[in-house]
Design a protein around this motif. Structure first.
Motif, mmCIF file in Angstrom:
data_model
loop_
_atom_site.group_PDB
_atom_site.id
_atom_site.type_symbol
_atom_site.label_atom_id
_atom_site.label_comp_id
_atom_site.label_asym_id
_atom_site.label_seq_id
_atom_site.Cartn_x
_atom_site.Cartn_y
_atom_site.Cartn_z
ATOM 1 N N ARG A 45 -6.331 26.457 61.506
ATOM 2 C CA ARG A 45 -6.766 26.202 62.876
ATOM 3 C C ARG A 45 -7.612 27.366 63.348
ATOM 4 N NH1 ARG A 45 -3.238 23.777 66.516
ATOM 5 N NH2 ARG A 45 -4.992 24.075 67.906
ATOM 6 N N SER A 46 -8.516 27.084 64.258
ATOM 7 C CA SER A 46 -9.298 28.157 64.872
ATOM 8 C C SER A 46 -9.424 27.876 66.358
ATOM 9 C CB SER A 46 -10.681 28.274 64.237
ATOM 10 O OG SER A 46 -11.450 27.124 64.509
ATOM 11 N N ALA A 47 -9.682 28.936 67.100
ATOM 12 C CA ALA A 47 -9.921 28.825 68.535
ATOM 13 C C ALA A 47 -10.969 29.863 68.891
ATOM 14 C CB ALA A 47 -8.640 29.049 69.325
ATOM 15 N N THR A 48 -11.823 29.513 69.864
ATOM 16 C CA THR A 48 -12.950 30.373 70.225
ATOM 17 C C THR A 48 -13.018 30.564 71.732
ATOM 18 O OG1 THR A 48 -14.207 29.602 68.314
ATOM 19 C CG2 THR A 48 -15.469 30.623 70.088
ATOM 20 N N LEU A 106 -8.848 34.705 57.175
ATOM 21 C CA LEU A 106 -8.021 34.806 58.375
ATOM 22 C C LEU A 106 -8.407 36.043 59.160
ATOM 23 C CD1 LEU A 106 -4.494 34.070 56.867
ATOM 24 C CD2 LEU A 106 -5.920 32.508 58.203
ATOM 25 N N GLY A 107 -8.479 35.909 60.466
ATOM 26 C CA GLY A 107 -8.757 37.066 61.294
ATOM 27 C C GLY A 107 -9.562 36.721 62.515
ATOM 28 N N ALA A 108 -10.219 37.750 63.047
ATOM 29 C CA ALA A 108 -11.042 37.626 64.247
ATOM 30 C C ALA A 108 -12.503 37.775 63.843
ATOM 31 C CB ALA A 108 -10.655 38.691 65.260
ATOM 32 N N PHE A 109 -13.319 36.818 64.265
ATOM 33 C CA PHE A 109 -14.726 36.775 63.887
ATOM 34 C C PHE A 109 -15.554 36.826 65.171
ATOM 35 C CE2 PHE A 109 -12.117 34.784 60.752
ATOM 36 C CZ PHE A 109 -12.630 35.217 59.528
ATOM 37 N N LEU A 110 -16.263 37.934 65.377
ATOM 38 C CA LEU A 110 -17.039 38.123 66.597
ATOM 39 C C LEU A 110 -18.525 38.057 66.304
ATOM 40 C CD1 LEU A 110 -14.339 40.148 66.809
ATOM 41 C CD2 LEU A 110 -15.296 40.378 69.081
ATOM 42 N N ARG A 111 -19.259 37.416 67.206
ATOM 43 C CA ARG A 111 -20.712 37.329 67.109
ATOM 44 C C ARG A 111 -21.300 37.777 68.439
ATOM 45 N NH1 ARG A 111 -18.777 37.107 63.006
ATOM 46 N NH2 ARG A 111 -19.130 35.705 61.252
ATOM 47 N N VAL A 149 -20.997 37.172 73.741
ATOM 48 C CA VAL A 149 -20.057 37.462 72.664
ATOM 49 C C VAL A 149 -19.152 36.249 72.460
ATOM 50 C CG1 VAL A 149 -18.149 38.936 71.902
ATOM 51 C CG2 VAL A 149 -20.073 39.931 73.154
ATOM 52 N N THR A 150 -19.115 35.747 71.229
ATOM 53 C CA THR A 150 -18.142 34.718 70.878
ATOM 54 C C THR A 150 -17.068 35.365 70.007
ATOM 55 O OG1 THR A 150 -19.369 33.983 68.929
ATOM 56 C CG2 THR A 150 -19.770 32.795 70.991
ATOM 57 N N PHE A 151 -15.858 34.937 70.216
ATOM 58 C CA PHE A 151 -14.688 35.535 69.578
ATOM 59 C C PHE A 151 -13.853 34.380 69.047
ATOM 60 C CE2 PHE A 151 -11.703 39.336 70.306
ATOM 61 C CZ PHE A 151 -10.779 38.931 69.359
ATOM 62 N N THR A 152 -13.862 34.200 67.733
ATOM 63 C CA THR A 152 -13.115 33.127 67.090
ATOM 64 C C THR A 152 -11.986 33.722 66.265
ATOM 65 O OG1 THR A 152 -15.072 31.712 66.959
ATOM 66 C CG2 THR A 152 -13.255 31.197 65.451
ATOM 67 N N ILE A 153 -10.813 33.153 66.413
ATOM 68 C CA ILE A 153 -9.682 33.538 65.564
ATOM 69 C C ILE A 153 -9.350 32.358 64.675
ATOM 70 C CG2 ILE A 153 -7.252 34.181 65.469
ATOM 71 C CD1 ILE A 153 -7.609 35.774 67.958
ATOM 72 N N VAL A 154 -9.195 32.635 63.383
ATOM 73 C CA VAL A 154 -8.751 31.631 62.422
ATOM 74 C C VAL A 154 -7.290 31.936 62.113
ATOM 75 C CG1 VAL A 154 -9.076 30.627 60.136
ATOM 76 C CG2 VAL A 154 -11.071 31.363 61.475
ATOM 77 N N PHE A 155 -6.453 30.942 62.351
ATOM 78 C CA PHE A 155 -5.010 31.078 62.196
ATOM 79 C C PHE A 155 -4.551 30.446 60.888
ATOM 80 C CE2 PHE A 155 -5.916 30.942 66.711
ATOM 81 C CZ PHE A 155 -5.157 31.984 67.218
ATOM 82 N N PRO A 156 -3.447 30.949 60.340
ATOM 83 C CA PRO A 156 -2.886 30.313 59.146
ATOM 84 C C PRO A 156 -2.491 28.870 59.440
ATOM 85 C CG PRO A 156 -1.843 32.448 59.555
ATOM 86 C CD PRO A 156 -2.680 32.124 60.757
ATOM 87 N N ALA A 157 -2.551 28.027 58.429
ATOM 88 C CA ALA A 157 -2.102 26.641 58.575
ATOM 89 C C ALA A 157 -0.660 26.644 59.070
ATOM 90 C CB ALA A 157 -2.203 25.918 57.232
ATOM 91 N N GLY A 158 -0.365 25.726 59.970
ATOM 92 C CA GLY A 158 0.999 25.608 60.466
ATOM 93 C C GLY A 158 1.330 26.498 61.648
#
Length: 137
Positions: A10-13, A85-90, A100-109
């Protein structure tokens, strides 16, 4: 990978306008030692260890790799064990400042409540960045 099942991550931005030039924002974000200032919920202490960064908060710590491409406005804080996995900033030019966009990719589940709580922290971090990088009046 046909015939194989995979559990999606999952990800959220979140995004924000930062009233500073993209190069200043990228340079600031790219220095992990600044995490204590703009992301204190994530990092109470930050120490470099053989090209990785140990980020500690309370009784827990994690090893992260910082990947940057300053000319492209890229700053990623990824797990030392799993670079997906982690925080991805652009950081993009936005008028007189930066977007600035800040996306976090979370582990499945990862439970929805945990994702929502983490993203509330991201909202606080973006507000802190706006304050820290407000630039001269």
């Amino acid at each position: 990978m046909f015939g194989q099942t995979r559990t999606s991550r999952r990800s959220a931005t979140r995004a924000a306008h930062i009233p500073s030039a993209p190069s200043a924002v990228t340079d600031y974000l790219a220095d992990p030692r600044n995490l204590r200032e703009w992301a204190p919920d994530f990092a109470e202490s930050v120490t470099e260890q053989a090209g990785l960064w140990q980020v500690s908060k309370g009784t827990g710590s994690r090893m992260v790799r910082v990947r940057t491409a300053p000319g492209l406005g890229v700053v990623d804080f990824v797990s030392a064990d799993d670079s997906g996995l982690g925080a991805f900033l652009r950081v993009l030019p936005d008028g007189l400042g930066s977007h600035v966009t800040f996306t976090i990719v979370f582990p499945a589940g990862t439970p929805e409540q945990a994702i929502l709580a983490e993203m509330e922290g991201v909202d606080r971090e973006l507000r802190a960045l706006q304050s820290v990088l407000a630039g001269p009046d």
